[in-house]
Design a protein around this motif. Structure first.
Motif, short mmCIF file in Angstrom:
data_model
loop_
_atom_site.label_atom_id
_atom_site.label_comp_id
_atom_site.label_asym_id
_atom_site.label_seq_id
_atom_site.Cartn_x
_atom_site.Cartn_y
_atom_site.Cartn_z
N ASP A 46 0.83 -1.19 0.00
CA ASP A 46 0.00 0.00 0.00
C ASP A 46 0.87 1.25 0.00
N ILE A 47 0.53 2.20 -0.85
CA ILE A 47 1.17 3.51 -0.83
C ILE A 47 0.09 4.48 -0.35
N GLY A 48 -0.07 4.52 0.96
CA GLY A 48 -1.12 5.34 1.55
C GLY A 48 -0.70 6.78 1.74
N VAL A 49 -1.68 7.67 1.73
CA VAL A 49 -1.39 9.11 1.87
C VAL A 49 -0.70 9.40 3.20
N GLU A 50 -0.95 8.57 4.22
CA GLU A 50 -0.34 8.80 5.52
C GLU A 50 1.12 8.37 5.55
N SER A 51 1.57 7.63 4.54
CA SER A 51 2.92 7.09 4.53
C SER A 51 3.92 7.91 3.72
N VAL A 52 3.44 8.63 2.70
CA VAL A 52 4.35 9.30 1.77
C VAL A 52 5.10 10.44 2.45
N CYS A 53 6.24 10.80 1.90
CA CYS A 53 7.05 11.89 2.43
C CYS A 53 6.30 13.21 2.33
N SER B 60 7.64 16.04 2.22
CA SER B 60 8.39 16.93 1.32
C SER B 60 8.03 16.75 -0.15
N LEU B 61 7.15 15.78 -0.46
CA LEU B 61 6.73 15.58 -1.85
C LEU B 61 5.46 16.37 -2.18
N GLY B 62 4.92 17.09 -1.20
CA GLY B 62 3.75 17.92 -1.46
C GLY B 62 2.46 17.22 -1.10
N ASP B 63 1.39 17.54 -1.83
CA ASP B 63 0.06 17.01 -1.56
C ASP B 63 0.09 15.48 -1.46
N THR C 13 0.65 12.79 -4.51
CA THR C 13 1.91 12.06 -4.43
C THR C 13 1.68 10.56 -4.48
N ALA C 14 0.72 10.07 -3.70
CA ALA C 14 0.43 8.63 -3.67
C ALA C 14 0.01 8.14 -5.05
N LEU D 209 5.40 14.64 -9.89
CA LEU D 209 6.03 14.45 -8.59
C LEU D 209 7.02 15.59 -8.31
N ALA D 210 7.81 15.95 -9.31
CA ALA D 210 8.80 17.03 -9.16
C ALA D 210 8.12 18.37 -8.86
N VAL D 211 7.05 18.68 -9.56
CA VAL D 211 6.35 19.95 -9.35
C VAL D 211 5.73 20.00 -7.95
N GLY D 212 5.11 18.90 -7.51
CA GLY D 212 4.53 18.86 -6.17
C GLY D 212 5.58 19.08 -5.08
N ALA D 213 6.73 18.43 -5.24
CA ALA D 213 7.81 18.58 -4.27
C ALA D 213 8.40 20.00 -4.33
N ALA D 214 8.49 20.57 -5.53
CA ALA D 214 9.01 21.93 -5.67
C ALA D 214 8.08 22.94 -4.99
N ARG D 215 6.78 22.74 -5.11
CA ARG D 215 5.82 23.63 -4.43
C ARG D 215 6.04 23.59 -2.91
N TYR D 216 6.15 22.38 -2.38
CA TYR D 216 6.35 22.20 -0.94
C TYR D 216 7.63 22.93 -0.51
N SER D 217 8.75 22.68 -1.19
CA SER D 217 10.03 23.27 -0.79
C SER D 217 10.05 24.77 -0.97
N HIS D 218 9.41 25.28 -2.02
CA HIS D 218 9.36 26.72 -2.24
C HIS D 218 8.70 27.42 -1.05
N GLU D 219 7.62 26.83 -0.56
CA GLU D 219 6.93 27.40 0.60
C GLU D 219 7.74 27.18 1.88
N LYS D 220 8.23 25.97 2.09
CA LYS D 220 8.95 25.63 3.32
C LYS D 220 10.24 26.44 3.47
N ALA D 221 10.93 26.70 2.36
CA ALA D 221 12.18 27.47 2.40
C ALA D 221 11.92 28.96 2.57
N GLY D 222 10.65 29.39 2.46
CA GLY D 222 10.31 30.81 2.61
C GLY D 222 10.78 31.66 1.45
N CYS D 223 10.79 31.10 0.25
CA CYS D 223 11.26 31.83 -0.92
C CYS D 223 10.45 33.10 -1.14
#
Length: 192
Positions: A17-24, A26-29, A33-34, A170-184
């Motif tokens: 199972d690749i459940g939403v509760e398991s994914v990183c 940092s990959l975003g939504d 992601t799942a 996957l790359a775009v979702g992770a980029a969105r997360y990091s852009h916000e988390k890094a405070g760009c």
């Protein structure tokens, strides 16, 4: 004796199972992601996720933001997503050689560009996105972007175009997360 034993066929195992509760995180939504990982990962009875986010935010004057997600199965690491803040020239520019370096081992074929950040590129084995982050003077040293690299270690079940789309998503979702988390403080230039 069963037919599988006679033919020396290994027993069929259920896909893990690749459940939403398991994914990183940092990959975003998690739901998106799942879905992407279901398309990209080879079958394995179990998947494990190792997620690390480090460094400070741009607002604190830090240029050392990183995010790493490793997805493993029975055969070891299946996929990695790594993000780091890198020094670039003028805001929105792409450093010379970034694409080849970012795709590295996963870029065994010609990269295809896609619209994301300053630059988005996919290959059958990976994807990379360069996202504007800071203007010169916000963080000492110049203008910074986030360099995000997805590296698929093993083949999946889907055709090449489906794989490239999944890697790009996957790359775009992770980029969105990091852009916000890094405070760009610059717009990400990622489609919504």
């Amino acid at each position: 004796m069963g037919g599988a034993a006679l033919l020396e066929v290994p027993p069929f195992e259920k896909r893990g199972d690749i459940g939403v509760e398991s994914v990183c995180a940092s990959l975003g939504d998690p739901a998106e992601t799942a879905r992407a990982l279901e398309r990209l990962l080879p079958e394995s009875p179990d998947y494990s996720f190792d997620d690390t986010v480090g460094g400070g935010s741009v607002a604190q004057g830090d240029s050392d933001y990183t995010a790493d997600c490793f997805v493993s199965g029975d055969d070891g690491v299946l996929l990695s997503v790594r993000t780091e803040m890198i020094l670039v020239g003028p805001p929105g520019s792409t450093p010379e050689g970034w694409e080849a370096e970012a795709l590295g081992a996963s870029g065994s074929d010609e990269g295809e560009s896609f619209a994301a950040g300053s630059k988005g590129v996919t290959s059958a084995g990976g994807a990379a996105v360069l996202v504007p982050c800071t203007e010169p003077g916000t963080v000492p040293g110049g203008s910074y972007s986030l360099s995000l690299v997805v590296d698929r270690k093993q083949a999946a079940r889907e055709d090449d175009s489906g794989v490239r789309k999944g890697l790009a998503d996957l790359a775009v979702g992770a980029a969105r997360y990091s852009h916000e988390k890094a405070g760009c403080d610059l717009p990400s230039e990622l489609s919504s």
